[in-house]
Design a protein around this motif. Structure first.
Motif, PDB file in Angstrom:
ATOM      1  N   THR B 105       1.285  -0.976   0.683  1.00  0.00           N
ATOM      2  CA  THR B 105      -0.095  -0.339  -0.111  1.00  0.00           C
ATOM      3  C   THR B 105       0.965   1.322  -0.528  1.00  0.00           C
ATOM      4  N   PRO B 106       1.694   1.595   0.905  1.00  0.00           N
ATOM      5  CA  PRO B 106       2.834   2.574   0.890  1.00  0.00           C
ATOM      6  C   PRO B 106       3.128   3.184  -0.288  1.00  0.00           C
ATOM      7  N   LEU B 107       3.824   1.829  -0.693  1.00  0.00           N
ATOM      8  CA  LEU B 107       4.314   1.700  -1.729  1.00  0.00           C
ATOM      9  C   LEU B 107       4.133   2.310  -3.181  1.00  0.00           C
ATOM     10  N   SER B 108       2.667   1.306  -3.373  1.00  0.00           N
ATOM     11  CA  SER B 108       2.154   1.606  -4.692  1.00  0.00           C
ATOM     12  C   SER B 108       1.481   3.347  -4.982  1.00  0.00           C
ATOM     13  N   ILE B 109       1.063   3.892  -3.366  1.00  0.00           N
ATOM     14  CA  ILE B 109       0.884   5.484  -2.764  1.00  0.00           C
ATOM     15  C   ILE B 109       1.957   5.996  -3.046  1.00  0.00           C
ATOM     16  N   LEU B 110       2.665   5.549  -3.339  1.00  0.00           N
ATOM     17  CA  LEU B 110       4.135   6.816  -3.509  1.00  0.00           C
ATOM     18  C   LEU B 110       4.118   7.042  -4.632  1.00  0.00           C
ATOM     19  N   LEU B 111       4.531   5.708  -5.384  1.00  0.00           N
ATOM     20  CA  LEU B 111       5.041   5.087  -6.642  1.00  0.00           C
ATOM     21  C   LEU B 111       3.809   5.614  -8.092  1.00  0.00           C
ATOM     22  N   GLY B 112       2.029   5.807  -7.149  1.00  0.00           N
ATOM     23  CA  GLY B 112       1.302   6.131  -7.698  1.00  0.00           C
ATOM     24  C   GLY B 112       1.401   7.612  -8.290  1.00  0.00           C
ATOM     25  N   VAL B 113       1.408   8.588  -6.565  1.00  0.00           N
ATOM     26  CA  VAL B 113       1.236   9.588  -6.172  1.00  0.00           C
ATOM     27  C   VAL B 113       2.718   9.956  -7.906  1.00  0.00           C
ATOM     28  N   TRP B 114       4.045  10.141  -7.960  1.00  0.00           N
ATOM     29  CA  TRP B 114       4.868   9.835  -8.504  1.00  0.00           C
ATOM     30  C   TRP B 114       4.151   9.801 -10.479  1.00  0.00           C
ATOM     31  N   ALA B 115       3.780   9.097 -10.499  1.00  0.00           N
ATOM     32  CA  ALA B 115       3.640   8.493 -11.699  1.00  0.00           C
ATOM     33  C   ALA B 115       2.715   9.569 -12.253  1.00  0.00           C
ATOM     34  N   PRO B 188       2.224  -2.493  -9.641  1.00  0.00           N
ATOM     35  CA  PRO B 188       2.146  -2.062 -11.111  1.00  0.00           C
ATOM     36  C   PRO B 188       0.730  -1.714 -11.081  1.00  0.00           C
ATOM     37  N   LEU B 189      -0.098  -2.563 -10.266  1.00  0.00           N
ATOM     38  CA  LEU B 189      -1.414  -2.480 -10.786  1.00  0.00           C
ATOM     39  C   LEU B 189      -1.945  -2.141  -9.280  1.00  0.00           C
ATOM     40  N   HIS B 190      -1.800  -1.624  -8.337  1.00  0.00           N
ATOM     41  CA  HIS B 190      -2.326  -0.994  -7.385  1.00  0.00           C
ATOM     42  C   HIS B 190      -1.682   0.792  -7.790  1.00  0.00           C
ATOM     43  N   THR B 191       0.122   0.605  -8.275  1.00  0.00           N
ATOM     44  CA  THR B 191       0.090   1.943  -8.248  1.00  0.00           C
ATOM     45  C   THR B 191      -1.102   2.431  -9.425  1.00  0.00           C
ATOM     46  N   LEU B 192      -1.581   1.880 -10.507  1.00  0.00           N
ATOM     47  CA  LEU B 192      -2.344   2.257 -11.419  1.00  0.00           C
ATOM     48  C   LEU B 192      -3.742   3.120 -10.798  1.00  0.00           C
ATOM     49  N   ILE B 193      -4.334   1.985 -10.001  1.00  0.00           N
ATOM     50  CA  ILE B 193      -5.473   2.744  -9.705  1.00  0.00           C
ATOM     51  C   ILE B 193      -4.915   4.241  -8.925  1.00  0.00           C
ATOM     52  N   TYR B 194      -3.896   4.551  -8.209  1.00  0.00           N
ATOM     53  CA  TYR B 194      -3.557   5.265  -7.738  1.00  0.00           C
ATOM     54  C   TYR B 194      -2.755   6.625  -8.681  1.00  0.00           C
ATOM     55  N   GLN B 195      -2.430   6.309  -9.479  1.00  0.00           N
ATOM     56  CA  GLN B 195      -2.305   6.573 -10.185  1.00  0.00           C
ATOM     57  C   GLN B 195      -3.695   7.800 -11.166  1.00  0.00           C
TER      58      GLN B 195
END
Lengths: 273, 316
Positions: B105-115, B188-195
């Motif tokens: 969760t923290p990882l994909s939030i950070l990556l998603g917001v960054w992306a 990557p999937l969760h990153t996509l959601i947060y992005q």
């Protein structure tokens, strides 16, 4: 957002993640182009000493050609079934006023929550009873069924965006449902159709549990089964095994290169906002 | 996996709009009947709904697959709760699921917001980050099995980091490998959601914060995070369902070992069914997995007030 200064922390973090994602892919690629002896002595990070395609050739001769073909058959069939069934279904869900159709939609929503593991026991016996054990058809049918709920959601989302005025105009002209469907709905849902094609293809290509339980012989093996077998039987042949992994990825990566948007939307479900 | 993925997010958006919502009554246009939905409904009923009903029935039956199934009442269920391996497998399932959520969760939030930012190199990097999600769980597991092989993989050449190098030899490192591989594949999937969610945060909020002199980190904690609330629930539900039904990775990477130290419920179910041919018990485990996943999802939806569809646009 105005960027006043570079965000060093984010830059560092994203570089670390790039390494985490990229390194195993790098190890995989360089391993597949060298022979086993070199790989054993030089370790996983070294570039190939004697560049060779033998690993790929051996895999293809060792059955992967057949597995590849089977997977293509399964994938195309699954995509065909899903599109043929889900397109009219979504049209009905979006346009129909009947209670039964509303019920059907809820049934599909329920289907989203069913993991394939949960039904694998009855599925195994049903498919065996039907005489479809160890037959690609036996893999195709359940795989298509389990790809349907998401595809129905994606497509209903797209079809809902067609304005009611268009339907009315067509009905005024005396068009039948069939004509409305083929001349209005389908052309306007092209993006959604391509998304469900990609999504169901990905599901079918990467499927593991149904082939594992429902097939047995080399004639009906799909690529994921070939990979699993390779790993259990020749687990020490790293270059050969990794070449098999690459073979299993090639079509997906090609789709990714040429249809990235459809693919990403497929994975996002109802498209990005 | 990804099936459920798209599902929850879609369901959360689409359910209310199903059938005839208010304001959709446009008289004058004729409408298709149930016949259009019938083929799909029949097909799906036959291959998904009927097996689901059957598995519930089978969970109350004793069956070896050869003779006829016999009604056994609650025997399977009693057996399950008296079976130490079963109890352990359930704890392991919950543990792996929990750790997966905590790490991803923290990882994909950070990556998603960054992306979500619009810079050229970000688009390229996002494209690379995305690759693991495209691969089958089988390919990912085989790849990591090779990379982490004690004799031929990376650990053999980096003893300073991996000790004796056999990551599959004890419970804690084997679990760490499973968590890591799951994270590698599904971040990557969760990153996509947060992005997607981060991109739809109204610009006005940031502009107002800029004027108030809030820095980048304050903006992240006071604007971006609260705005992502619904996406967090969606993403976590996916992680829970995905975590509880993890199977391919365990089968290929650890075979439930060492001993039964990574035998999670989904894998134990497979063994019960196709190794010891105890189909009744296997069915009971299957039913239990569905129940556990549903309960956890419902609790999460309740706790977060997600079902009330609270607007994240407060104060707009």
């Amino acid at each position: 957002m105005s960027r006043r200064r570079p965000n060093f922390l984010a830059g560092f973090g994203s570089t670390v993640w790039l390494l985490v994602v990229g390194l195993p892919l790098y190890v995989m690629l360089v391993a597949t182009f060298q022979n086993r002896a070199d790989y054993g002595s030089n370790g996983p990070f070294a570039l190939p000493e004697h560049f060779t395609f033998d690993n790929y050739v051996n895999d293809f001769n060792g059955g992967f050609g057949q597995y590849f073909l089977n997977t293509v058959i399964v994938t195309l069939s699954v995509v065909a079934i899903v599109v043929l069934l889900v397109a009219p279904l979504s049209y009905a869900i979006v346009r129909s006023r009947s209670r039964v159709t509303g019920l059907v939609f809820r049934l599909f929503l329920l289907g989203l929550a069913i993991p394939s593991q949960a039904v694998i026991v009855p599925m195994f016996f049903a498919i065996s009873e039907a005489g479809l054990y160890d037959n690609l058809i036996g893999v195709i049918l359940p795989t298509a069924a389990f790809a349907m709920p998401v595809c129905a959601l994606i497509l209903t989302g797209v079809m809902r965006d067609i304005t009611p005025e268009l339907y009315e105009a067509m009905t005024m002209d005396g068009a039948t449902h069939r004509r409305v469907f083929f001349q209005l709905v389908l052309p306007l849902s092209k993006s959604g159709i391509s998304t469900i094609v990609v999504f169901s293809a990905l599901q079918a290509w990467n499927g593991f549990l149904f082939p594992l339980v429902l097939t047995q012989s080399a004639e009906s093996k799909v690529v994921t089964m070939g990979l699993y077998d390779f790993q259990t039987e020749h687990g020490v042949d790293m270059p050969g095994m990794l070449a098999a992994v690459v073979i299993s990825m090639i079509p997906i990566l090609l789709v990714y290169l040429f249809a990235r948007r459809a693919l990403v939307q497929g994975l996002m479900g109802v498209g990005g906002k | 996996m990804t099936t459920t993925a798209t599902a929850v997010s879609a369901a959360s958006k689409g359910v209310q709009r199903s059938g005839r919502g208010p304001g959709r009554s446009h008289e004058g246009a004729s409408r298709p009947g149930f016949a259009w939905a019938a083929p799909a409904a029949f097909f799906f009923g036959l291959f998904a709904i009927v097996p689901l009903l059957l598995v519930v029935v089978l969970s109350f039956a004793s069956w070896d697959g050869l003779s006829d199934p016999e009604f056994a009442g609650l025997d399977n269920w009693k057996k399950l709760f008296d079976d130490p391996i079963m109890i352990k497998s359930l704890w392991l399932s919950l543990l792996l699921t929990f750790l997966g959520v905590v790490v991803q969760t923290p990882l994909s939030i950070l990556l998603g917001v960054w992306a979500a930012g619009h810079q050229r190199n970000r688009a390229v990097l996002s494209a690379i980050y995305f690759v693991p999600l495209l691969l089958s769980a089988t390919a990912v597991s085989v790849l990591w099995r090779a990379v982490l092989d004690p004799n031929f993989g990376v650990p053999a050449h980096a003893k300073w980091l991996f000790g004796d190098g056999n990551l599959f030899g004890n419970q804690s490192t084997a679990i760490a490998v499973l968590i890591f591989v799951g994270t590698w594949q599904f971040t990557p999937l969760h990153t996509l959601i947060y992005q997607g969610a981060a991109r739809s945060v109204p610009r006005v909020l940031y502009q107002a914060a800029e004027i108030d002199g809030a820095g980048r980190y304050r903006q992240f904690f006071h604007i971006t995070l609260p705005q992502l609330r619904n996406s967090v629930v969606t993403s976590m539900i996916l992680m829970v369902v995905g975590g509880l039904t993890t199977f391919d990775t365990v089968l290929i990477l650890t075979q439930g070992g060492p001993g039964t130290d990574t035998t999670i419920s989904a894998y134990y179910m497979y063994q019960k069914a196709f190794k010891t041919f105890d189909y009744g018990t296997a069915s009971a485990i299957g039913v239990m997995l569905v129940l556990v996943a549903t309960v956890i999802s419902l609790v999460m939806v309740r706790l977060t007030g997600y079902d009330k569809m609270n607007s994240t646009m407060e104060g707009m």
